[in-house]
Write a protein that holds these residues in place. Structure first.
Motif, PDB file in Angstrom:
ATOM      1  N   ILE A 186       1.355   4.056   7.454  1.00 62.49           N
ATOM      2  CA  ILE A 186       0.367   4.872   8.174  1.00 62.49           C
ATOM      3  C   ILE A 186      -1.039   4.364   7.866  1.00 62.49           C
ATOM      4  O   ILE A 186      -1.839   4.165   8.761  1.00 62.49           O
ATOM      5  CB  ILE A 186       0.539   6.358   7.804  1.00 62.49           C
ATOM      6  N   SER A 187      -1.338   4.183   6.609  1.00 66.34           N
ATOM      7  CA  SER A 187      -2.608   3.525   6.281  1.00 66.34           C
ATOM      8  C   SER A 187      -2.346   2.530   5.153  1.00 66.34           C
ATOM      9  O   SER A 187      -1.952   2.951   4.077  1.00 66.34           O
ATOM     10  CB  SER A 187      -3.670   4.535   5.879  1.00 66.34           C
ATOM     11  N   PRO A 188      -2.546   1.263   5.352  1.00 71.11           N
ATOM     12  CA  PRO A 188      -2.964   0.638   6.603  1.00 71.11           C
ATOM     13  C   PRO A 188      -1.892   0.756   7.691  1.00 71.11           C
ATOM     14  O   PRO A 188      -0.699   0.799   7.384  1.00 71.11           O
ATOM     15  CB  PRO A 188      -3.168  -0.822   6.216  1.00 71.11           C
ATOM     16  N   ASN A 189      -2.382   0.789   8.898  1.00 68.51           N
ATOM     17  CA  ASN A 189      -1.488   0.969  10.034  1.00 68.51           C
ATOM     18  C   ASN A 189      -0.655  -0.300  10.281  1.00 68.51           C
ATOM     19  O   ASN A 189      -1.210  -1.345  10.581  1.00 68.51           O
ATOM     20  CB  ASN A 189      -2.357   1.294  11.256  1.00 68.51           C
TER      21      ASN A 189
ATOM     22  N   PRO B  52       0.844  -1.208   0.000  1.00 68.38           N
ATOM     23  CA  PRO B  52       0.000   0.000   0.000  1.00 68.38           C
ATOM     24  C   PRO B  52       0.876   1.253   0.000  1.00 68.38           C
ATOM     25  O   PRO B  52       1.845   1.338   0.754  1.00 68.38           O
ATOM     26  CB  PRO B  52      -0.785  -0.116   1.311  1.00 68.38           C
TER      27      PRO B  52
END
Lengths: 524, 370
Positions: free
Chosen positions: A482-485, A477
């Protein structure tokens, strides 16, 4: 009788040339050389010479040097300027001239073992490969009655030496950078990664340039599926020429229409090796000093190689500074416009008075004012890049001092607006690899702020994060960790902890060897 | 396909729980429950919380089946369509309500003069994009921006803390239970947030901490809502009924009458982010329910929803009062209450029947599933 035989030979040569020219013309109709031409070399040297001259259109660069190898007629062919003449003379021509008579049946193996002493001498019977090798700076020896030729690796180009790349300079740490020769670049990586698990796959792309591309990875760490995917993508490229690694990067991206960078670009071997140790794959393109790495995460450009050769607390501070710079770069001009046009109440009173005093009587609206200065900045940047160095310096002085100062004095723009754009311009280069994208984003946010105020800026920020969260190239990703954590990967993301505690490889990058170091490394 | 992690779902659940309770609703709750609204909200949130356990259980029990599949197998196709139609309408009305609240919030706090088209058109474009991108991208984005929620709460609760008086919240119960429950009947529309979980059944990466994570996020949201109501009543007391948007009125009450350089701007900006997140979640839920009822291309479903919302927004712009009257009318509240009571029961029943079918014909069932 002799004349008759010679005439017959000439006719045969002409017939051969006619045939091959008919076949080679197919290339220009979109068909490849390989499928349509006579693949094997002839045993008669005259035919081979004629074919080569025809193939290279009697070009002056092609050198054909005939000589005798004992009782056999032989010739050497190469492109002028691409070979090392000394090696060629010492290891090919001189040994050949020393041979008086060859008593046993002539084979290429015999010549390689007994006559020539070059370490890299390959035997080849395929015309296409021979022609390609000649264009790449190899010398090829043809001997009468042999059905194959010998390709000698004697290439030598004038190349720049290994030096520190201009965009990745560090205060501490290795300073060597990649150069345009892919073999040198491979050796730079191999010198650091001294392991038998290091794999290199050499591919050739470009129907005319025949550019060599090396896909490098550590077998015990990198994911096989990603390697296969990358190799397949590169093999499927059907283009006439590859002049730089950026050509290949475009084929590796999952969202090619996007302005956001999806393939890592590095100029230093130590950074590439560090990334390979995390499970990434490096792609080296001959002729380019920029090595590509995949998968790529956005966070990579916020990290600098200097972070790893410095105190981790300092590195952590610098990373947060880069994040702040990123936000200042893209948001400041837009926010200034929004505040001036819609939300002046957000400003503390003293600030508001100062700004109101300096913007009084301006003919332009805050939005047009910022657009004007941004445009000026972009033009100055573009011009200073293209100009010769000495003129570029003069230009920056003219641009910054004279234009900026005069514009303020003339009452066209206000000093706060100049300061905002200047700040945004300076912070842009704290993340040099993303400066192109950030520069465009700055414009978009300025328009959003000008049209809708903070509402537009907030909506656009949200949209941008949504958009980037959709990027998922090679199972990584784009905005990870950070996102996804991914908690484990945050050790080396916006913050950075001591190397001693970085025990695992990042989970954001797919790899099949998660452990980086065992516990207890600090014990004496 | 497993689209979201338990942590991402927990964050979405958190936002869903706070969605309606913190914006215009505190004033609405006060209107019907008086100063006992704080106790009322505690009862409502706890009742709602209990239904969560049924949904999480269903999620864990059938990790590879979506709610639509469970309903089709357990109760048949008609029940499946009926169920998702009700959910679609439920989330749809909430969407309209939240969009309208967002408009009011922006006009009150951020932009003094904003034409409804200047607000609606960029928002609809944004929501259209959100719906096309779907659950996974939204879940990641919410994870990225979740810190905004914490900043919003911090500012909203800390700025007015100096104005908070314990006497304003006492006595805890001013009226009798009967009038409180009657009041709660008229605001029961604000709960039912755990329906969100139904759309994510079969789409969550099941791990050992799923239940713990979801309960953790849900409880934090519930506790924050309670704290928020206690602060709201503690600051405004008897005049709480006159307040409009609690999330802006609370910090504003502390900084008023200063109008320049107010600190609450940070809170305002963060709340806009939070409201946008809530809207994005609601619209993705609406789209998911719509696609269960009428299977169609994601572009078409998103376009239809956006189109309908545009028309509704145009109507609402001129008549918000009528809409508030609608959602607080007796018949509407009765339907809402019925739906909120029946839904957990329907889910439980479908789950039991699927389980029985699996036990009876496991092989055939597996083939059907595959």
């Amino acid at each position: 009788m002799h004349q008759y035989i010679e005439g017959k030979q000439v006719l045969r040569d002409l017939f051969f040339l006619y045939n091959s020219s008919k076949k080679t013309n197919n290339y220009y109709k979109g068909k490849s050389w390989v499928s349509n031409m006579n693949k094997k070399i002839a045993t008669k040297n005259a035919q081979n010479i004629a074919y080569l001259k025809q193939r290279f259109c009697n070009g002056d660069e092609l050198i054909i040097k005939e000589f005798f190898l004992g009782q056999y007629h032989a010739f050497l062919v190469y492109m002028v300027g691409l070979i090392d003449v000394e090696i060629l003379t010492d290891f090919l021509i001189k040994p050949a001239q020393r041979v008086e008579k060859i008593s046993q049946p002539l084979t290429s193996d015999y010549l390689i073992q007994k006559v020539f002493f070059l370490p890299q001498l390959d035997v080849c019977a395929d015309w296409e490969k021979i022609v390609t090798e000649i264009t790449k700076g190899k010398a090829v020896v043809f001997v009468e009655s042999l059905k194959e030729a010998m390709i000698a690796n004697v290439d030598k180009f004038k190349e720049r030496s290994i030096s520190e790349p201009p965009t990745s300079s560090v205060l501490r740490g290795p300073r060597s950078g990649f150069i345009e020769n892919y073999k040198v670049n491979i050796s730079c990586i191999r010198k650091i990664l001294s392991t038998s698990h290091l794999r290199t796959k050499i591919l050739e792309v470009g129907k005319i340039t025949k550019t060599q591309i090396a896909v490098m990875y550590i077998d015990s760490i990198a994911d096989d599926k990603i390697v296969q995917d990358i190799v397949k993508k590169i093999e499927n490229i059907n283009i006439d020429g590859v002049l730089d690694s950026f050509y290949i990067a475009s084929y590796l991206e999952h969202h090619p229409q996007s302005m956001f960078k999806q393939v890592g670009t590095e100029e230093k071997p130590d950074i590439v090796c560090a990334k390979m140790l995390e499970g990434r794959i490096a792609i080296i393109v001959d002729g380019s000093p920029i090595v590509l790495t995949v998968p790529f995460l956005f966070i990579e450009d916020l990290q600098s190689s200097g972070d790893y050769y410095d105190q981790h607390s300092r590195a952590r501070f610098l990373r947060w500074l880069r994040v702040a710079s990123l936000l200042i770069t893209i948001l400041f001009p837009g926010m200034y416009v929004a505040v001036q046009m819609y939300h002046y109440k957000t400003m503390p009173l003293k600030f508001l008075i100062t700004i109101m005093n300096s913007t009084q009587g301006l003919p332009l609206t805050p939005f047009l004012e910022i657009v004007f200065i941004l445009l000026l900045f972009e033009v100055l940047y573009e011009a200073s890049l293209r100009m010769p160095t000495y003129l570029g310096l003069a230009l920056s002085v003219v641009g910054a001092l004279i234009l900026g100062d005069t514009a303020v004095k003339a009452g066209l723009v206000s000093p706060p607006a100049v300061m905002i754009v200047a700040m945004s311009g300076i912070t842009l280069y704290t993340i040099p690899n993303q400066s192109g994208q950030l520069s465009i984003l700055r414009w978009v946010f300025t328009f959003a702020g000008g049209c809708f105020g903070f509402y537009g800026i907030i909506l656009l920020s949200f949209f941008l994060i949504l958009y980037l969260n959709d990027f998922d190239g090679y199972g990584s990703p784009y905005l990870a960790p950070i996102s996804p954590n991914i908690k484990e990967d945050k050790k080396d993301a916006l913050s950075k902890i001591d190397i001693v505690h970085m025990r695992t490889r990042p989970k954001s990058v797919v790899n099949h060897n998660p452990i980086r170091q065992r516990k207890g490394g600090r014990k004496s | 396909m497993k689209e979201v992690t338990s942590s991402q779902l927990g964050k979405m659940l958190f936002l869903s729980i706070i969605s309606m309770k913190l914006t215009i609703i505190p004033a609405l709750v006060t209107k019907y429950c008086g100063t006992d609204g704080k106790i009322g909200i505690m009862i409502l949130t706890m009742l709602d919380f209990l239904t969560m356990l049924i949904y999480v259980n269903c999620m864990e029990k059938y990790p590879n089946m979506t709610m639509g599949e469970i309903l089709k197998v357990g109760l048949g196709k008609v029940a499946h369509i009926l169920f998702f139609t009700i959910l679609f309408l439920f989330f749809g009305i909430k969407c309209v309500f939240i969009v309208k609240q967002a408009h009011i919030y922006l006009v009150d706090n951020l932009v003094e003069e904003m034409h409804w088209l200047a607000f609606t058109i960029p928002l609809l474009l944004f929501l259209f994009y959100v719906m096309i991108k779907g659950r996974r991208v939204l879940a990641r984005t919410i994870e990225f921006l979740f810190f905004m929620v914490l900043i919003s709460f911090a500012f909203t609760l800390l700025i007015p803390i100096m104005k908070w008086k314990v006497t304003n919240i006492l006595p805890l119960m001013e009226n009798d239970w009967g009038s409180l429950l009657k009041g709660l009947f008229f605001v029961n529309f604000i709960i039912g947030d755990y329906f969100l979980l139904l759309v994510f059944v079969g789409r969550v990466k099941i791990d050992a901490s799923l239940k713990r994570t979801l309960i953790g996020y849900a409880l934090s949201a519930v506790v924050l809502v309670w704290v928020f109501y206690f602060v709201f009543y503690g600051v405004f007391g008897k005049i709480a009924i006159n307040q409009g948007l609690a999330i802006s009125d609370l910090p504003l009450s502390a900084v008023y009458p200063s109008t320049i350089g107010r600190l609450d701007w940070v809170s305002v900006i963060c709340w806009v982010f939070v409201i946008l997140m809530i809207m994005a979640i609601m619209f993705v839920l609406v789209k998911s329910c719509f696609e269960e009822v009428i299977p169609c291309n994601k572009y078409w479903s998103s376009l239809i929803i956006v189109g309908v919302l545009f028309v509704v927004m145009a109507i609402l712009y001129f008549d918000l009062e009528a809409f508030i009257q609608l959602i607080t009318s007796t018949w509407f509240c009765a339907i809402c209450l019925a739906v909120q009571t029946l839904m957990p029961f329907v889910v439980w029943l479908a789950s039991v029947r699927v389980n029985r079918k699996m036990m009876e014909k496991p092989v055939r069932f597996q083939k059907e599933q595959s």
